[in-house]
Design a protein around this motif. Structure first.
Motif, PDB file in Angstrom:
ATOM      1  N   SER A  19       1.640  -4.929   7.669  1.00  6.98           N
ATOM      2  CA  SER A  19       0.502  -4.260   8.312  1.00  6.98           C
ATOM      3  C   SER A  19      -0.743  -4.461   7.455  1.00  6.98           C
ATOM      4  CB  SER A  19       0.792  -2.763   8.485  1.00  6.98           C
ATOM      5  OG  SER A  19       0.939  -2.152   7.218  1.00  6.98           O
ATOM      6  N   THR A  24      -1.658   0.861   9.810  1.00  4.46           N
ATOM      7  CA  THR A  24      -1.521   0.069  11.033  1.00  4.46           C
ATOM      8  C   THR A  24      -2.075  -1.333  10.799  1.00  4.46           C
ATOM      9  OG1 THR A  24      -3.690   0.609  11.966  1.00  4.46           O
ATOM     10  CG2 THR A  24      -1.860   2.131  12.468  1.00  4.46           C
ATOM     11  N   SER A  50       3.018  -2.675  13.107  1.00  5.85           N
ATOM     12  CA  SER A  50       2.633  -1.286  12.889  1.00  5.85           C
ATOM     13  C   SER A  50       1.425  -0.914  13.735  1.00  5.85           C
ATOM     14  CB  SER A  50       2.347  -0.973  11.415  1.00  5.85           C
ATOM     15  OG  SER A  50       2.154   0.414  11.258  1.00  5.85           O
ATOM     16  N   GLY A  51       1.676  -0.047  14.677  1.00  4.04           N
ATOM     17  CA  GLY A  51       0.603   0.461  15.526  1.00  4.04           C
ATOM     18  C   GLY A  51       0.156  -0.499  16.609  1.00  4.04           C
ATOM     19  N   GLY A  74       4.556   1.422  19.519  1.00  2.63           N
ATOM     20  CA  GLY A  74       3.474   1.246  20.482  1.00  2.63           C
ATOM     21  C   GLY A  74       3.942   1.100  21.922  1.00  2.63           C
TER      22      GLY A  74
END
Length: 96
Positions: A19, A24, A50-51, A74
């Motif tokens: 990330s 994120t 991530s995210g 997500g």
């Protein structure tokens, strides 16, 4: 950096999930871009994660020039894959 070192093991390590050192991938975008610039032709591929969600996946692909993303929370609700979120993510990816 560790990513640069892992480029030497491209035959054994195919992907490096990152990330960019932030919570994120969007927050770590500048470092992810630096990592992507260090990727060797036969080295390990950067796998941003991530995210990542339907709203930012396309931006990450375009900005970083990656061909893959790691998607998890997500497209999940309470840990369960939501097909509609996943489908929406795929529809929103605009590579042009």
């Amino acid at each position: 950096s560790a990513f640069t070192e892992l480029q030497n093991y491209g035959e054994v390590i195919t992907n490096v999930l990152s990330s960019g050192g932030k919570s994120t991938a969007i927050e770590g975008l500048s470092y992810l871009k630096q990592m992507q610039a260090r990727q060797l032709p036969n080295g390990a591929c950067l796998l941003p994660g991530s995210g990542i969600n339907p709203h930012n996946a396309s931006e990450l692909i375009r900005y970083l020039g990656v061909k893959q993303l790691h998607i998890g929370t997500g497209v999940r609700t309470d840990g369960v894959l939501q097909q509609s979120l996943f489908t929406n993510l795929l529809k929103n990816i605009n590579l042009s």
